[in-house]
Design an enzyme around this catalytic site. Structure first.
Site, PDB file in Angstrom:
ATOM      1  N   CYS A   7     -50.455 114.835 -42.037  1.00 55.01           N
ATOM      2  CA  CYS A   7     -51.606 115.685 -41.680  1.00 55.01           C
ATOM      3  C   CYS A   7     -52.707 114.861 -41.029  1.00 55.01           C
ATOM      4  CB  CYS A   7     -52.126 116.471 -42.882  1.00 55.01           C
ATOM      5  SG  CYS A   7     -53.393 115.626 -43.849  1.00 55.01           S
ATOM      6  N   CYS A  13     -50.340 113.584 -48.525  1.00 53.55           N
ATOM      7  CA  CYS A  13     -49.190 113.062 -47.777  1.00 53.55           C
ATOM      8  C   CYS A  13     -48.741 111.708 -48.320  1.00 53.55           C
ATOM      9  CB  CYS A  13     -49.514 112.932 -46.294  1.00 53.55           C
ATOM     10  SG  CYS A  13     -50.131 114.432 -45.521  1.00 53.55           S
ATOM     11  N   ARG A  48     -52.187  92.862 -26.096  1.00 49.55           N
ATOM     12  CA  ARG A  48     -51.721  91.499 -26.336  1.00 49.55           C
ATOM     13  C   ARG A  48     -52.590  90.513 -25.571  1.00 49.55           C
ATOM     14  NH1 ARG A  48     -47.450  94.722 -24.761  1.00 49.55           N
ATOM     15  NH2 ARG A  48     -45.679  94.969 -26.166  1.00 49.55           N
ATOM     16  N   LYS A  67     -38.410  92.092 -25.509  1.00 50.25           N
ATOM     17  CA  LYS A  67     -39.808  92.509 -25.620  1.00 50.25           C
ATOM     18  C   LYS A  67     -40.022  93.969 -25.258  1.00 50.25           C
ATOM     19  CE  LYS A  67     -42.296  89.039 -26.996  1.00 50.25           C
ATOM     20  NZ  LYS A  67     -42.263  87.806 -26.241  1.00 50.25           N
ATOM     21  N   CYS A  92     -55.143 112.189 -51.214  1.00 52.05           N
ATOM     22  CA  CYS A  92     -54.315 112.273 -50.007  1.00 52.05           C
ATOM     23  C   CYS A  92     -52.941 112.759 -50.427  1.00 52.05           C
ATOM     24  CB  CYS A  92     -54.217 110.904 -49.336  1.00 52.05           C
ATOM     25  SG  CYS A  92     -52.930 110.793 -48.087  1.00 52.05           S
ATOM     26  N   VAL A 145     -70.202  86.878 -31.002  1.00 54.64           N
ATOM     27  CA  VAL A 145     -70.779  85.706 -30.345  1.00 54.64           C
ATOM     28  C   VAL A 145     -71.280  86.143 -28.970  1.00 54.64           C
ATOM     29  CG1 VAL A 145     -70.304  83.401 -29.433  1.00 54.64           C
ATOM     30  CG2 VAL A 145     -69.248  84.148 -31.579  1.00 54.64           C
ATOM     31  N   HIS A 169     -40.664  88.347 -36.816  1.00 54.68           N
ATOM     32  CA  HIS A 169     -39.590  87.998 -35.889  1.00 54.68           C
ATOM     33  C   HIS A 169     -38.766  86.810 -36.355  1.00 54.68           C
ATOM     34  CE1 HIS A 169     -40.861  90.567 -32.450  1.00 54.68           C
ATOM     35  NE2 HIS A 169     -42.028  90.500 -33.053  1.00 54.68           N
ATOM     36  N   SER A 205     -47.455  88.427 -29.533  1.00 56.53           N
ATOM     37  CA  SER A 205     -46.208  88.452 -30.284  1.00 56.53           C
ATOM     38  C   SER A 205     -45.432  87.161 -29.984  1.00 56.53           C
ATOM     39  CB  SER A 205     -45.375  89.658 -29.859  1.00 56.53           C
ATOM     40  OG  SER A 205     -44.107  89.609 -30.462  1.00 56.53           O
TER      41      SER A 205
END
Lengths: 576, 119, 420
Positions: free
Chosen positions: A532, A497, A402, A341, A495, A256, A132, A429
């Protein structure tokens, strides 16, 4: 606190005496009982002041559902028992891993623990990957401070770590001409007061020339050319790998469970599922569980209210609809709040199109389920940005949670009652953008603190440079051939793709801290990320893992120990 | 009268079958095989079994196999059980017998791929 | 070093093998490229029988069927490049420049013509908008089949199958035989997608219930799948609130459709038919790009391998005879709204069109109907059917000998009620 009576009055008005607010120890504690989670959030928001250091602590009893306890890995051993690191970092997200990497340059014992089966399993793993510029942030908050610093650090951060990073720029777009004057003032303020210097005001005609796929109704916008895109989990893992290469001990599947503190409030023992650790300093980078970790140290002075966001990923085939980050913004008369946002649409660093995220309050900190409404909300909005965005091109979608505080700012400070815990809480964010800057600050603070006890020197052999798994697909033919000549496995495409070879998968498994799971390999080098979705390559990747680890294929997991893929050899009907 | 869907070929004719004295009347079938199938369904329903058999070869842990002719429908799971007892360690060819006269049914279990010979 | 060949076939499954063999028979120098270590494509894992009924009048298993082609391919000495991946194709003056990656490094081939026999892929759970968590235990039927039949591993003990496509039905039987419990097969449409015979021999024989007009709406479980939510759907295929039911299971197996793989074709600007999702082809099975041919499931999703092989043979033969100098001239075949699609989508006026093979699917079930081909309003071909169903592809051979075709000719295909 003078305002507490006012808060109580407003709470009474809305909740009819069911919620009480008290001001104690520099925080506002809410108690009472509510059966609707949105009401709990609303009550806390009534009591909270944006960016304030006087945090709201939510002790309202929620009766409308069961908030599940934190999920703890099934692993139980004593591998970490009796360890005495100088610094124990709790949480293997971008914040924890970036801090670990910074601290790794000093002669001190740093340990990082993460309760999940891999790094970046929380918000850092289900992120839109935007770096950002801070266009939505006013001066004065920690978010704003760190986003500006962090953004500027990204080029070096990513090139050192061998993580792809681009700055395709971000457009914030408006279709309502009556917003012109307020938005223009907003833009002036951001550019000249809040320090988002790269901001440029742009008329619709220019925007249309630059971005012909954008909606024709766009009248004007603000453009920032230093907004960037990165793979958030790739970056987190790169930080962890680099930290490990520089001597940080990192442990996955380590949670923890509780802590012991002494009379002065200091943590003296951290009990985990893998034994008791006795650190000098604890860094709380536990994401959505930061307040729970704080509570274990009797230092809960803020509350996290989880807010889920769902992103959709479109096939790379649709990448030609956008080459940057953009979002159209709407406002209704009387509500001129900046709403950047609400998600956006962007070309990711891997050339997919990403749409989202939305924002929905939820009480379960680990419920990363998706809902059809999220796709509807985000696509309805983003078709207003790029009309060619289409749900039909979606190949996957995922939810992240978030870790928001009610003040909606980061909490970056020493414990208020626990002097040896450093909090990195409320990191939502733009936490990804802020991470390198936060890590650099935390490094100074920790080194200062430890230096009071003994001299802390820089390591002589520290390197900030990490080399990831080679990406054969991106090499020129001669170099690719040379690589294959050295290791023919680079020539076996597994792979189709994403064009990932067997050699790259084996390299990945040999990197530090790579769990031998299908998802870990997928997150690091992308087999299964394509259209896929692993339909073709998952069995092949599982076989390569089994071979490499010398285990039976049925032992290979998707991610956690319980995420079994296969139940062993076919029974052939032998079992009743 | 019973209605039977023919599984002999992908056409999948829906047939009606009725006993007329010692003989059967079949309607709705497009060919002779349909008639035979319908009568068999009434008197001695049979199916094939296609499955895999375990091998000792790491790169080909499963070898496709089937019964050499249809077996009584109610014996399918028994045959599966027999096949699961076997582990192939020779590089069998397509058509080679894996189990001779399985369960005394008069049919063999045969390999349906030459994949082991290609290793 | 640049290698050359006349015909390069991409894909070593049933279509590619047939194409390579037929091109070889016509005297072309053929190279076949296959990604995997073994030829055979998806048939390697289709161990059930029912293949080859049309071609051989035998009930063969997938490996038996395809190995006959592999045997012939080998006996002809056609070159196969295994474990070789096409990374890019460029159009050049003489044909195509194909870049390959294999254990031998990066190689470049020049081919006069290309046959795309790249098969298809399965739609995934997200492509049918299933929501919920992201546990292990969600497999496409083909992936489950890979684990079961190639690796001999059991991917489930108790599963729900979504979609009544043939692979889903075949897997229901297969997993049952291997000792897993198939709780039920759920199909969003009100008619089954798979062949009728498979409903009978794969579900009914094992008392596996088929729930039509139902779909899976959510999945549950943080690690391994723990349950799915199913719901009844309305006529618009939308779940009806209040009809949800949670079913405990450890796997969800999806048989919700196949999509021709044409990513390579798209990079070459091959035009794709929205209906078939495969390239638009003429009666020689050539795409809009001269010299590029398509066949098998890359062309359109077939339900019988016999026709996959047949289309491979047509494409291979025509690829072998392809001459760059010719100007391509085609006339479109316009399907009526009663047809889901027709393949090929146009007639090639350069090639001679005596007999050409046409495949079609109806858009819904029609009883007692006629398939017709009309040229400028005149019926040149017709065939009667007692019943046509969308899941069952039909094939006809049409002879246009003696019919004068010009670029302005209107060719129309239709299914109409049989009035007689």
């Amino acid at each position: 606190m003078a305002g507490i009576r006012k808060i109580q009055r407003r709470l009474n008005k809305k909740f009819d005496g069911r919620v009480q607010a008290v001001f104690e120890d520099g925080i506002i504690r809410l108690t009472g009982e509510l059966d609707n989670w949105d009401d709990v959030v609303a009550a806390c928001e009534i009591a909270a002041t944006k960016n304030s250091l006087v945090h709201v602590v939510n002790d309202i009893k929620f009766t409308g559902g069961e908030i599940p306890p934190m999920r703890v890995p099934s692993l139980r051993d004593n591998a970490l028992n009796g360890k005495t690191p100088d610094v124990l970092i709790i949480g293997g997200g971008i914040t924890g891993c970036a801090i670990a990497r910074e601290l790794s340059k000093w002669e001190m014992n740093v340990m990082l623990i993460e309760k999940n089966a891999d790094f970046a399993m929380g918000a850092s793993g289900a992120n839109d990957g935007e770096v950002h510029v801070g266009i939505d942030l006013k001066k004065g908050s920690l978010k704003q401070k760190y986003v500006l610093l962090g953004n500027a650090m990204y080029d070096k951060f990513c090139s050192d770590l061998d993580v792809p990073f681009r700055r395709p720029g971000q457009y914030i777009l408006f279709t309502q001409l009556w917003l012109l004057i307020p938005i223009f003032f907003f833009y002036i303020r951001r550019k000249y007061i809040d320090g988002v210097k790269s901001s440029r005001f742009m008329w619709g005609s220019k925007i249309k020339r630059e971005q012909p796929t954008f909606d024709k109704k766009i009248k004007f916008g603000i453009y920032n050319d230093n907004a960037g895109v990165v793979c958030s989990y790739g970056l987190t893992i790169a930080c962890a790998e680099n930290a490990a290469e520089n001597g940080v001990e990192a442990y996955l599947n380590t949670a923890v469970l509780s802590m012991d503190t002494n009379d002065s409030g200091n943590i003296i023992a951290v009990h985990t599922n893998r034994g008791t650790i006795k650190p000098t300093i604890v860094i709380n980078a536990a994401g959505v569980f930061a307040d729970d970790i704080a509570e274990m140290a009797h230092d809960r002075f803020y509350s996290i209210h989880p807010r889920r966001g769902t992103n959709s990923i479109q096939d790379t085939k649709s990448a030609n609809i956008i080459d940057c980050i953009a979002s159209v913004e709407y406002a209704s008369v009387g509500s001129l709040k900046s709403k950047t946002k609400g998600g956006g649409i962007m070309r990711t660093v891997d050339d997919n199109v990403l749409v989202g995220p939305d924002a929905v309050e939820c009480f379960d900190k680990e419920d990363t389920s998706t809902y059809p409404e999220s796709l509807k909300t985000t696509y309805t909005k983003q078709k207003g940005t790029v009309p060619a965005a289409s749900e039909r091109d979606i190949i996957t979608y995922f939810t992240g949670i978030r870790a928001a505080t009610f003040e909606e700012d980061f909490v970056i400070e020493w414990g208020r009652k626990c002097p040896n815990m450093f909090h990195c809480g409320g990191i939502q964010s733009p936490g990804l953008t802020a991470a390198p800057a936060i890590a650099a600050d935390v490094e100074k603070i920790i080194v200062d603190r430890l230096s009071k006890k003994r001299e802390i020197l820089q390591k002589k052999k520290w390197t900030p440079v990490r080399r990831g798994v080679p990406r054969l697909k991106e090499m020129i033919p001669a170099r690719r051939s040379a690589m294959i000549a050295r290791n023919p496995d680079y020539g076996i495409i597994v792979c189709r793709c994403e064009e990932i070879s067997k050699g790259e998968i084996i390299d990945c498994l040999e990197r530090p801290l790579c769990p031998p799971t299908v998802d870990a390999v997928k997150k690091r080098i992308r087999p299964g990320m394509g259209r896929c979705q692993g339909g073709f390559c998952q069995p092949l990747v599982a076989q390569i893992i089994a071979e490499h680890e010398n285990i039976d294929i049925s032992e290979v997991k998707k991610s956690s120990a319980e995420s079994v893929i296969l139940y062993g050899e076919n029974k052939g009907g032998a079992e009743e | 009268m019973s209605t039977i869907v023919c599984i002999t070929c992908p056409r999948g004719c829906t047939m009606n079958i009725e006993k007329a004295g010692s003989d059967w009347t079949v309607t709705g079938n497009a060919c002779r095989r349909g008639r035979d199938f319908a009568i068999a369904e009434m008197t001695d329903p049979r199916r094939t079994v296609c499955t895999t058999v375990r091998t000792t070869f790491k790169s080909a842990p499963a070898l496709p196999c089937r019964v050499s002719a249809d077996i009584p429908k109610d014996k399918m799971f028994d045959v599966m059980k027999e096949i699961s007892k076997v582990t192939v360690s020779k590089q069998l060819n397509r058509g080679d017998v894996i189990i001779k006269d399985v369960l005394g049914l008069g049919v063999d279990v045969i390999a349906t791929s030459d994949l082991l010979t290609q290793l | 070093m640049i290698w050359t060949c006349d015909v390069m076939v991409i894909g070593g499954g049933p279509a590619g093998l047939a194409a390579a063999i037929s091109a070889d028979k016509e005297g072309a120098r053929v190279v076949l490229v296959e990604r995997e270590a073994r030829l055979g494509g998806i048939l390697k894992q289709c161990i059930h029988d029912g293949f080859g009924l049309v071609r051989y009048e035998e009930k063969l298993s997938g490996p038996e069927y395809v190995e006959r082609f592999i045997d012939e391919f080998r006996s002809r000495g056609i070159e196969a490049k295994l474990m070789t991946f096409v990374t890019s194709v460029e159009r050049i003056k003489e044909g195509f420049k194909v870049t390959l990656v294999s254990r031998d490094g990066v190689e470049v081939y020049e081919a006069k013509s290309l046959v795309l026999a790249t098969g298809c892929r399965e739609r995934t759970s997200k492509q049918v908008f299933i929501h919920g968590t992201r546990p292990s235990g969600i497999f496409t039927a083909g992936t489950a089949q890979h684990y079961t039949n190639l690796l001999g591993q059991l991917p489930t003990k108790r599963c729900v199958i979504l979609g009544s496509g043939d692979i889903g039905l075949i897997m229901a039987r297969r997993l049952t035989l291997e000792g897993a419990e198939v709780v039920g097969v759920y199909e969003i449409k009100n008619t089954p997608s798979g062949l009728t015979r498979n409903i009978h021999q794969c579900l009914n024989d094992f008392n596996i219930p088929l729930h039509l007009s139902h779909t899976v709406t959510r999945v549950f479980g943080m690690d391994r799948l723990e349950a799915v939510e199913v719901a009844k759907v309305d006529e618009h295929l939308k779940p009806i609130p209040g009809t949800e039911e949670k079913i405990e299971c450890d796997a969800l197996i999806l048989s919700v459709g196949l999509i021709p793989e044409n990513e390579l074709a798209e990079t070459l600007e091959v035009r794709i038919d929205n209906r078939t999702k495969g390239p638009i082809c003429d009666s020689n099975l050539m795409t809009n790009i001269p010299g590029i041919f398509a066949c098998g499931n890359a062309l359109h999703v077939n339900d019988l391998v016999d026709y996959v092989s047949e289309s491979g043979e047509i494409a291979g033969k025509n690829a072998a005879h392809f001459k760059r100098a010719e100007n391509k001239s085609v006339i479109e075949i316009v399907p009526s709204e009663t047809l889901l699609y027709v393949v090929p989508q146009s007639l090639n006026l350069n090639g001679y069109i005596n007999d050409f093979v046409m495949y079609f699917r109806s858009n819904r079930i029609y009883e007692n109907c006629i398939f017709r081909l009309k040229i400028d309003g005149r019926t040149v071909f017709e065939k009667r059917y007692p019943i046509v169903r969308p899941p069952e592809m039909e094939r006809v051979v049409i002879n246009l000998k003696g019919i004068n075709l010009r670029a302005t000719t209107v060719v129309r295909a239709e299914i109409v009620r049989d009035e007689e």
